[in-house]
Structures are given as structure tokens and as C-alpha cells.
Enzyme design. Structure first.
Site, PDB file in Angstrom:
ATOM      1  N   CYS A   5       2.378  35.178  33.440  1.00 31.24           N
ATOM      2  CA  CYS A   5       1.889  33.880  33.859  1.00 31.24           C
ATOM      3  C   CYS A   5       1.756  32.952  32.659  1.00 31.24           C
ATOM      4  CB  CYS A   5       0.524  34.034  34.545  1.00 31.24           C
ATOM      5  SG  CYS A   5       0.509  35.239  35.881  1.00 31.24           S
ATOM      6  N   ARG A  39       1.366  31.239  38.088  1.00 33.06           N
ATOM      7  CA  ARG A  39       1.481  32.665  38.384  1.00 33.06           C
ATOM      8  C   ARG A  39       2.903  33.100  38.713  1.00 33.06           C
ATOM      9  NH1 ARG A  39      -0.763  36.222  43.516  1.00 33.06           N
ATOM     10  NH2 ARG A  39      -0.651  38.244  42.468  1.00 33.06           N
ATOM     11  N   LEU A  40       3.309  34.199  38.058  1.00 28.04           N
ATOM     12  CA  LEU A  40       4.479  34.966  38.455  1.00 28.04           C
ATOM     13  C   LEU A  40       3.936  36.219  39.111  1.00 28.04           C
ATOM     14  CD1 LEU A  40       7.574  35.442  38.387  1.00 28.04           C
ATOM     15  CD2 LEU A  40       7.238  36.591  36.192  1.00 28.04           C
ATOM     16  N   ASN A  64      -2.889  35.994  31.561  1.00 28.69           N
ATOM     17  CA  ASN A  64      -1.440  36.166  31.429  1.00 28.69           C
ATOM     18  C   ASN A  64      -1.195  37.570  30.906  1.00 28.69           C
ATOM     19  OD1 ASN A  64       1.321  35.976  30.826  1.00 28.69           O
ATOM     20  ND2 ASN A  64       0.942  34.983  28.861  1.00 28.69           N
ATOM     21  N   GLY A  65      -0.467  38.391  31.662  1.00 26.28           N
ATOM     22  CA  GLY A  65      -0.144  39.730  31.186  1.00 26.28           C
ATOM     23  C   GLY A  65      -0.343  40.785  32.242  1.00 26.28           C
ATOM     24  N   GLU A  66      -0.535  42.013  31.773  1.00 24.44           N
ATOM     25  CA  GLU A  66      -0.755  43.166  32.639  1.00 24.44           C
ATOM     26  C   GLU A  66      -1.755  44.104  31.968  1.00 24.44           C
ATOM     27  OE1 GLU A  66       0.492  43.480  35.598  1.00 24.44           O
ATOM     28  OE2 GLU A  66       2.226  42.121  35.610  1.00 24.44           O
ATOM     29  N   GLY A 100      13.085  47.920  24.785  1.00 23.79           N
ATOM     30  CA  GLY A 100      12.862  48.885  23.709  1.00 23.79           C
ATOM     31  C   GLY A 100      12.301  48.269  22.447  1.00 23.79           C
TER      32      GLY A 100
END
EC number: 6.3.5.4
Length: 633
Positions: free
Chosen positions: A2, A50-51, A75-77, A365
Site C-alpha cells: 500500500c 490499498r493493494l 504499508n507491508g505485511e 531472491g
């Protein structure tokens, strides 16, 4: 993934301009095209784009606690949100959603500023606590997610995911930071906490910022995490490799939680291939993978990516990219908001564009080279350090300084001593030498590039001071020391910034399991000899992956994304380079020596010298200046 933005009046509960806050939010629409929210109360405005990834129906922000006295934009996880939610429910907290965002609100209520120490993930968030009249800003440990802020003279604090959201406010001072300009031309990016503007700062990775209404002292960021390279006691190669794979598998597993399509970047290099191997072992369905190919075999890794995709039977998507992809040049200056000179941003943008055709979340990666010593420059640094220990600085400086000036190419010398840059590095102390190996423009070239007036304005400041600041906390071992420096500078300032802006431009979330902080803390504690053994970087990682990947993937020379800048500047972009660098625009800034600019361009375009990094950094600086300072974008 987000975008967040906000306004906080540190003086008191004054009015917040709703139109300004709305425009700040809309400036980041690309970061969250699925939903938007705004909350305004006296003295505080919070905004969010928001995504949707988790709890698609219940994750609207700003999100509040039960009595609506605490709000968050995030924003994030947070990958361990389910375990934290269970712990908080047991302590009496009531949840209304199944989102990781709500965990942040209740964690703040339970643990205050220490809540960040409980989170495992990537994040930048702002909490408003009405009862405490406190605004709390936080950024994840490695700087995967960005956060900018500015405290204005009128007492308002502005914050936002991207610099462009702050630039919406016309009262924000636009004066450039001279030291940031020096750092940009030294590193090719502007390291945290600076931005190109003197009035704006980035919140550094692993830091928080607390503001309480009515306090007049400027707020000071607080460090809540740092990486310790203390020995973890694992010395056996097989044991270390086995545990490394298990820890990577677990880091990948917790990043597979998603309610939208998920996949992985697959370049065919060691790190992305390792992530795909772990995903394939954890998923019942074929893994979605994507890569791009180049016509020039010097830059084309697509056949290696296809080899890995075939081994793990992934749903592989590959597209060819035009090697003369000039259309993105102007777009890049808009994405990054400040000068940014990593040309691999072009192919990174394209691979994110490709991935978004099939998925909304992608694993990458990134981080393997920094955490497990994969860069060739680490090997050369250790060679140089051995020579530095043999000769005192009083002898080494004059001897190698002379060689660096006299011999542009020393074919008679041992291979380790052939490069002019190696002589120059050996003439310096350890930090100066390492800076020379990572700098995009060396000290001498930068000094000749800048005008006399601008050099006086710098008052002797040099970009190497960025490394000196971090070196105060760095470990003693020469390999661990430069790994630490890269994790504090190159990783957040260049790599993670590149991926964040390129992915968010397409509404794509990128997750980086190799940068899981628990995995990183463990791998930092491995003996340096397990990471770099002789000439082989990421040694323990490659040995452990031999059961998962072919030797051709593990032990081939490193390629990475590259762009044929040198040929561009002598060919199709020849006239554009001359117009951009030798025209009035850069001259009018007063920052550069016009004669030196002309010499650089002439020497490069004649084929006498290789100055493509310098030309590219100037090219991108000019694009930034035209778009942001002159307002032509």
C-alpha cells in the site's frame, strides 16, 4: 502492499486541510489501486491507498481499535500476525477483521513502542493514539518498505511512502541538500536518512519516530534493531547448509499466505532459483514464475531461468525486452522522485510489468549477495585488506598512490594488482578503499565534475562519511564489516528502493524471504569462511543447494540485470546526451564545471574513455531537475 500519507500538527489540534491530504494520497494511487481511505480529526490527518492481499473485504484503512482512540495506516505485511492475534485475543483484545493490519493496533495497545520488536515482516506504518496525543512512525528492520517525513516551520509534520506525496504541499521547502548531491554522485543513490531535499528525511531501517503533541524539541528517530554478527556456534559445513535450507524454507512458507495470485521472479541466478525451489516443495500447485530475456547474450540469463523452471515444472512466463528500451527514461525520474542512477531499474520495471500480468504477489531472491557474501567486490576487498596489513599506511599511501596515477593499466603486475582502481584503493585506508569499489564516480572525478562554488558549499564533506557513520557499529572482521555496510546502505538505498518503486508502479507486491530478519540474524552468525571460501561467494548456500539445483546454475559467473549504456551514449542517445549534459539546464544549476562535462562527453563518445556511469548519473540528475525542480513533468 500500500501507500500511506499523513499530516500531524505538533502544536495542537488545529485544522487539517482535507484537500491537501486527499492530493497527498492520490499522488500514491499506483501503490494501492484497489481502495483508499482518509481520516481527519483536529490536528491529525491519515490517508491510505490499498493493494488488497489479505482479508480482501475487511482490511480497509485507516483501521481503528474498538473504541476508535487508536488508528493505523500501514504499508507491508506482518507474516506472524496470526500468532500475535492469538496472543492478543488471549489478553482480552477483540478483533473485527482477519487482517494483519489490526494486529498492529492491538500490539500498540499491549506493548507500546516495543510492538515493532514483535513483528516479523516488511512494514512502514503510522499510529495515531488520541489518548496519548502521540503519533508513532515505524519502518521495518531492513528498509524493505519506504517512509519519508518532513517537519515544517509551521509545526506540521508530513509523512508519506513516497517523496511525491510530500511534494504535493506547496509550502514544503525545495532547497536541495548539498551533501545529498555529493552522496548521490558517490553512490548512485541517496543513502538514508537523507533525501535530495534538505527539509525531508527518510526514516532509517530499524528505526521508529515518536511525536507527542505540544513538545517543541525536534523528534529524534530511535533505533530498535541492528544486525549482530556474533558467532552462532555453527561451524560444520553440512550442518550449516542443512539448517540454512530449513530456515529459508520456513521464511518462504510464511510468505505464501495470500488471497490473490502469487508467483516468483526467476532470473536463473542462485538466489531466485533457490526461492523457487523452496516454493515448489511447499506448493501443491505449479509455481508461477516469470523472467525477461535480452537479445544480447552478455545480458541474457533466460535460458538458465528456463532450465530451473523445467526442473520444477513451473508455469513459466518469459518475454523478450527490447535492448534499446529508451521509452522508460523519463518514466524512471517520475518513479523515484529524486536522482537515482542504477540503470538496472529499467529491466526491473519491465519484469514487474510482466509479473503483474499473472500475479499480484511475487517472491524475489534479493538480499542473498549481501547476507551470504555473493559480491565479487567482497573477495577483492579481502585481498586488499591482506596487503594493507603487510604495509603500513605511511608506506602504502605514497607507493600505491603513485602507481594509481602513473599506470592506467599494469599488465606486468600480478592479477590482483593490475587494475588502476586497485592501486588507488590500496593507497587508502580500509573504508576509503571499499568506498572506491562501490562508488559510481570516484573522489577525483566527482571533485573535477563539481563547480568551484559548489565545492566550497560542501565545505570538505565527502560521501565516504556515510560509511564512516555506519562503521562505528560494524563488526571487526573485514568481510562481516563490508557486509554490514552494504546492508545499511546499498541494500535499502539501491536494491530495495529499486524493487519497491518498480513493483508499486504496477500494483505488484514483492516479498523477500532471504531478508527475513530471523534468517538474516542466524546467517550473520556463520563463520565468514563458510560464506566466502577462496574465490567462491555464498559457499555454504551453494553447497547446500546442490541437492536442489544443477551445478551450472550454482557455479556459473554472476550476471545480473545490465543495460548497454556505453553503446547507447555513443549511438542512439548520442545527441540527447550532448543536449542534456552540455545544454543550459545543468549549467544553470551552478553545480557543475561545464568544461569537465564537455570533456567527459567527448572522451566517452570518441571511445577514448569509459564514462557511461558518470553520464548516466548526470542524465538522471538532469531528468529529476527538469521534472521536480523546474516543474516540467
Amino acid at each position: 502492499m500500500c501507500g500511506i500519507a499523513g499530516i500531524f500538527d505538533t502544536r495542537g489540534p488545529g485544522p487539517i486541510d482535507p484537500e491537501l491530504l486527499g492530493r497527498m494520497n492520490e499522488a500514491q494511487h499506483h501503490r494501492g489501486p484497489d481502495d483508499g481511505g482518509v481520516h481527519i480529526e483536529p490536528g491529525v490527518g491519515l490517508a491510505h491507498r490499498r493493494l488488497s492481499i489479505i482479508d480482501l473485504s475487511g482490511g480497509h484503512q485507516p483501521l481503528f481499535n474498538e473504541d476508535e482512540t487508536v488508528a493505523v495506516v500501514f504499508n507491508g505485511e506482518i507474516y506472524n500476525f496470526q500468532e500475535l492475534a492469538a496472543e492478543l485475543r488471549a489478553a482480552g483484545h477483540r478483533f473485527r477483521t482477519h487482517s494483519d493490519t489490526e494486529v498492529i493496533v492491538h500490539a500498540w495497545e499491549a506493548w507500546g513502542e516495543a510492538c515493532v520488536e514483535r513483528f516479523r515482516g516488511m512494514f512502514a506504518f503510522a499510529i495515531w493514539d488520541r489518548g496519548r496525543e502521540t503519533l508513532f512512525l515505524a519502518r521495518d528492520r531492513l528498509g524493505i518498505k519506504p517512509l519519508h517525513y518532513a517537519l515544517l516551520d509551521d509545526g506540521r509534520l508530513l509523512f508519506g511512502s513516497e517523496l511525491k506525496s510530500l511534494l504535493v504541499d506547496p509550502t514544503l521547502p525545495r532547497a536541495l541538500d548539498p551533501q545529498a548531491i555529493e552522496e548521490y554522485f558517490g553512490f548512485g543513490y541517496i543513502p538514508d536518512p537523507r533525501t535530495i531535499f534538505g527539509a525531508v528525511r527518510k526514516l532509517e531501517p530499524g528505526h521508529t519516530l515518536t511525536l507527542r503533541r505540544g513538545r517543541t524539541a525536534p523528534p529524534q528517530p530511535r533505533r530498535y534493531w541492528d544486525l549482530d554478527f556474533a558467532d552462532n556456534g555453527v561451524r560444520d559445513l553440512d550442518s550449516a547448509g542443512g539448517e540454512l535450507i530449513e530456515r529459508l524454507r520456513e521464511a518462504v512458507r510464511i510468505r505464501l499466505i495470500s488471497e490473490v495470485p502469487l508467483g516468483a521472479f526467476l532470473s536463473g541466478g542462485v538466489d531466485s532459483s533457490a526461492v523457487v525451489a523452496m516454493m515448489a516443495g511447499l506448493s501443491e500447485q505449479p509455481v508461477n514464475t516469470c523472467s525477461i530475456s535480452f537479445g544480447d547474450p552478455r545480458y541474457n540469463e533466460s535460458r538458465y531461468a528456463e532450465q530451473v523452471a523445467g526442473r520444477f515444472a513451473t508455469r513459466h512466463l518469459v518475454e523478450s525486452v527490447d535492448p534499446d528500451d529508451f521509452a522508460l527514461l523519463e518514466r524512471l525520474s517520475a518513479l523515484y522522485d529524486e536522482p537515482y542512477a542504477d540503470s538496472s531499474a529499467l529491466p526491473t520495471y519491465r519484469v514487474c510489468e510482466l509479473a503483474r500480468k499473472r500475479v499480484t504477489v511475487c517472491l524475489s531472491g534479493d538480499g542473498g549477495d549481501e547476507s551470504l557474501a555473493g559480491y565479487r567486490r567482497y573477495r577483492w576487498h579481502l585481498y586488499e585488506e591482506r596487503l594493507r596489513r603487510l604495509l603500513p599506511q605511511g608506506m602504502r599511501g605514497p607507493l600505491f598512490g603513485l602507481l594509481g596515477r602513473v599506470y592506467p593499466k599494469a599488465d606486468w603486475a600480478p592479477k590482483v594488482l593490475r587494475a588502476k582502481s586497485t592501486f588507488q584503493a590500496l593507497a587508502r585506508d580500509s573504508l576509503e578503499g571499499y568506498f572506491e569499489s562501490v562508488s559510481i564516480l570516484g573522489d577525483g572525478l566527482r571533485q573535477s565534475l563539481f563547480s568551484a562554488d559548489f565545492r566550497r558549499e560542501l565545505q570538505g564533506y565527502r560521501a565516504v562519511e556515510v560509511l564512516r557513520r555506519h562503521a562505528e557499529r560494524a563488526p571487526d572482521h573485514p568481510l562481516s564489516r563490508v557486509q554490514y555496510l552494504d546492508l545499511k546502505t546499498y541494500l535499502p538505498g539501491d536494491i530495495l528502493t529499486k524493487v519497491d518503486r518498480a513493483s508499486m508502479a504496477h500494483g505488484l507486491e514483492v516479498r523477500v524471504p532471504i531478508l527475513d530478519h530471523q534468517l538474516l540474524e542466524w546467517s550473520a552468525g556463520l563463520a565468514p569462511g563458510l560464506k566466502l571460501s577462496g574465490r567462491e561467494g555464498k559457499y555454504v548456500f551453494k553447497r547446500a543447494l546442490e541437492r536442489h539445483l544443477d551445478p551450472e546454475i550454482l557455479y556459473r559467473p554472476k550476471m545480473g540485470f545490465a543495460v548497454p549504456l556505453s553503446a547507447w551514449f555513443r549511438g542512439p542517445l548520442r545527441e540527447q546526451v550532448r543536449e542534456t549534459l552540455l545544454g543550459d539546464r545543468l549549467a544553470d544549476t551552478g553545480l557543475f564545471d561545464s568544461k569537465q562535462l564537455a570533456w567527459i562527453v567527448d572522451q566517452h563518445q570518441s571511445g577514448m574513455r569509459e564514462f557511461s556511469p558518470a553520464i548516466w548519473s548526470l542524465f538522471m540528475f538532469a531528468a529529476f531537475h527538469r521534472r521536480v525542480i523546474d516543474g516540467e513533468g
